[in-house]
Design a protein around this motif. Sequence first.
Motif, mmCIF file in Angstrom:
data_model
loop_
_atom_site.group_PDB
_atom_site.id
_atom_site.type_symbol
_atom_site.label_atom_id
_atom_site.label_comp_id
_atom_site.label_asym_id
_atom_site.label_seq_id
_atom_site.Cartn_x
_atom_site.Cartn_y
_atom_site.Cartn_z
ATOM 1 N N THR A 173 0.678 -1.387 -0.098
ATOM 2 C CA THR A 173 0.013 0.002 0.182
ATOM 3 C C THR A 173 0.757 1.187 0.209
ATOM 4 O OG1 THR A 173 -0.068 -0.033 2.407
ATOM 5 C CG2 THR A 173 -1.886 -1.298 1.326
ATOM 6 N N GLY A 174 0.325 2.305 -0.432
ATOM 7 C CA GLY A 174 1.228 3.527 -0.519
ATOM 8 C C GLY A 174 2.050 3.724 -1.536
ATOM 9 N N SER A 175 2.332 4.813 -2.149
ATOM 10 C CA SER A 175 3.243 5.218 -3.166
ATOM 11 C C SER A 175 4.566 5.044 -2.673
ATOM 12 C CB SER A 175 3.492 6.688 -3.444
ATOM 13 O OG SER A 175 3.797 7.500 -2.499
ATOM 14 N N ALA B 214 8.350 5.538 5.009
ATOM 15 C CA ALA B 214 8.162 5.069 6.156
ATOM 16 C C ALA B 214 9.349 4.313 6.802
ATOM 17 C CB ALA B 214 7.073 3.965 5.845
ATOM 18 N N GLU C 241 7.624 17.476 -4.376
ATOM 19 C CA GLU C 241 7.602 16.552 -3.081
ATOM 20 C C GLU C 241 8.596 17.166 -2.096
ATOM 21 O OE1 GLU C 241 6.241 13.873 -2.822
ATOM 22 O OE2 GLU C 241 5.882 13.031 -5.009
ATOM 23 N N GLU D 145 6.131 7.300 -0.045
ATOM 24 C CA GLU D 145 5.450 6.768 1.071
ATOM 25 C C GLU D 145 6.003 5.737 1.912
ATOM 26 O OE1 GLU D 145 1.221 6.699 0.208
ATOM 27 O OE2 GLU D 145 0.944 8.655 0.578
ATOM 28 N N GLN D 146 6.319 4.513 1.009
ATOM 29 C CA GLN D 146 7.022 3.488 1.506
ATOM 30 C C GLN D 146 8.252 3.950 1.769
ATOM 31 O OE1 GLN D 146 6.645 -0.194 -0.942
ATOM 32 N NE2 GLN D 146 4.853 0.710 -1.716
ATOM 33 N N ARG E 261 7.622 -2.297 -3.618
ATOM 34 C CA ARG E 261 8.020 -0.905 -4.446
ATOM 35 C C ARG E 261 9.460 -0.837 -3.951
ATOM 36 N NH1 ARG E 261 9.422 2.270 -7.328
ATOM 37 N NH2 ARG E 261 8.406 4.022 -8.347
#
Length: 603
Positions: free
Chosen positions: A189-191, A198, A231, A194-195, A587
């Motif tokens: 999940t997430g772009s 995290a 970004e 974002e990954q 990803r």
Amino acid sequence: MNARVLLLPLLCLGLTANAVPSLTNQLKHHPSPYLAMHAADPVAWQDWGPAAVERARREGKLLFISVGYFSCHWCHVMQRESYRNPDIAAFLNRHFVPVKVDRELEAALDARLIEFAERTRGQGGWPLNVFITPEGYPMYAALYLPPAEFKSVLERLQGLWAKDRAGLERLARDEAKRAAAPAEMPVATGSFVEQALAQADSIHGGFGDQSKFPSAPQLEALLARAGAGPEPRLKEFLKLTLDHMADLGLYDHVGGGFFRYTVDPSWKTPHFEKMLYDNALLARVYLHAAKVLREPRYERVARTTLDFMARELRVPDGALIASLSAVDDKDVEGGYYLWNADELAALLSEREAQVLRLAFGMQDAAPFEAGYLPLRSLPPAEVAKRLGMDTAAVETALSQALETLHKARGKRTLPRDTKLLAGWNGLALAVFAEAARVTGEAKYRDVAAGIRDYLMRALWDGKTLKRAVDKGRAVGAVALEDYAYVTQGLLKWARLTDSTADYAQATSVARVAWQRFYAARGWRLDERSLIQTGGAEAAIADGPLPSPSAVLVEATLALAEKTGDVALARQARTARDLARSAVQRDRFWQASHGALLTGDKHN
């Protein structure tokens, strides 16, 4: 722990009294410096190949595959503690077929065994020691072990093999089948951003909270994403990471270039080996960062890294050697790069020493037994303020002090791994050619030309690429990564020269790569394997080096567009699209393939 995965902690079983085989150490005069340094071990090391596997089958013994490389500190430690221990050597020679492998000559084998270690132990690294059945199935992996623990592992594993060989072979076969089965992983999940964020260290930069590796493939993909749109959080993280990597212990402030990683999360304590591939990849990262983040200092970091590579790694043939050792000629880890207080006092003027100590965090007790490692601590303006000096005078004193240390360090001795590897030189060709195009510097073009000429003269015969050569003889097993990185390097060179012949040459190497390493089921790391692990992959993940499948796909698409090769373009697009499910599952570790699918790239 899972009993089928870790076949230890095992029962304490008695040893079998096998006849001592007539093994002898085969590594004398080996062209690999790493393997040659094991020639005097009492272990009867065999070179990797069909003969070693056939011997294991004939004698019904486990293969003991020990993988390492020249600049690896703990590889040297395990050699000193265990492989030169007569009792351990005698046990290995009696009960196993011991094989020593230079990971830099057997890239595909190393990748498979690392993957096995990570899957079954949760971590990989070197020295990497894997026990393999005579059928070729990896059974148990261990990293560095102290001699007593290593001897215990040997004894217990041999005891189990003597008692229940069939059971162990079945477990190893079952593990290989599980590895080859399609992964049952949920879609992440997430772009990508974002990954990545995290997993990011928001205080020190980089990823994770223990040892810090540069993660060049991920940084490249994140820079491409940052260049594609606004970004702000991502750009802030990239600047934090790139600043700490360049200012602290990952970077050599005296001579330029980057160490392989730091053993702490704050980038201060390096593992002191310097690798060609790291420096090629990071020079390119900083070149791209200078443009994307509009930070001129990043281009200076890229230039000093390129200058280090050209000065310290280049040989008269034009190519670049593999690495510089972590230990000096006195067997001191980092000794080549460290300075004690007496040396600083003897080499520098009082003012230079005062400025250097304050600017590079060398005020307190030396953090290493052999002395201080310069880490950028305060900017020149702050040093000037504290010392009541002009900022320009501080910058001059710092420049003079670092130059003095660099000259003094030139009198020290550091062991070198002089192998000339195709793939790693392909990475170097790519960055020197790109640097020549971006900066207009003739010196970078000259280095690129030397690498390109060496690759085409010594390692490519028009039909086949070699991993490396020694005295005209091919050594090591050529792998997909060699073809991919050489193709990329030749493409960058062709963009610099804008020569039709250079584009054609890059396309020729790419075509052979597709013929040898790609089929309908996916990618193979090598053409033939003596061990049984996994199968073809739709997309090869990034590691310390970028995914060779992604690199080849990207380079092929660019070449096909330039040359108008419709069939080659179709094949590359098909492979790119087949990677989609792997990217969706992970990803972060498929950063290079993910960037291909989203169209994020550096111009």
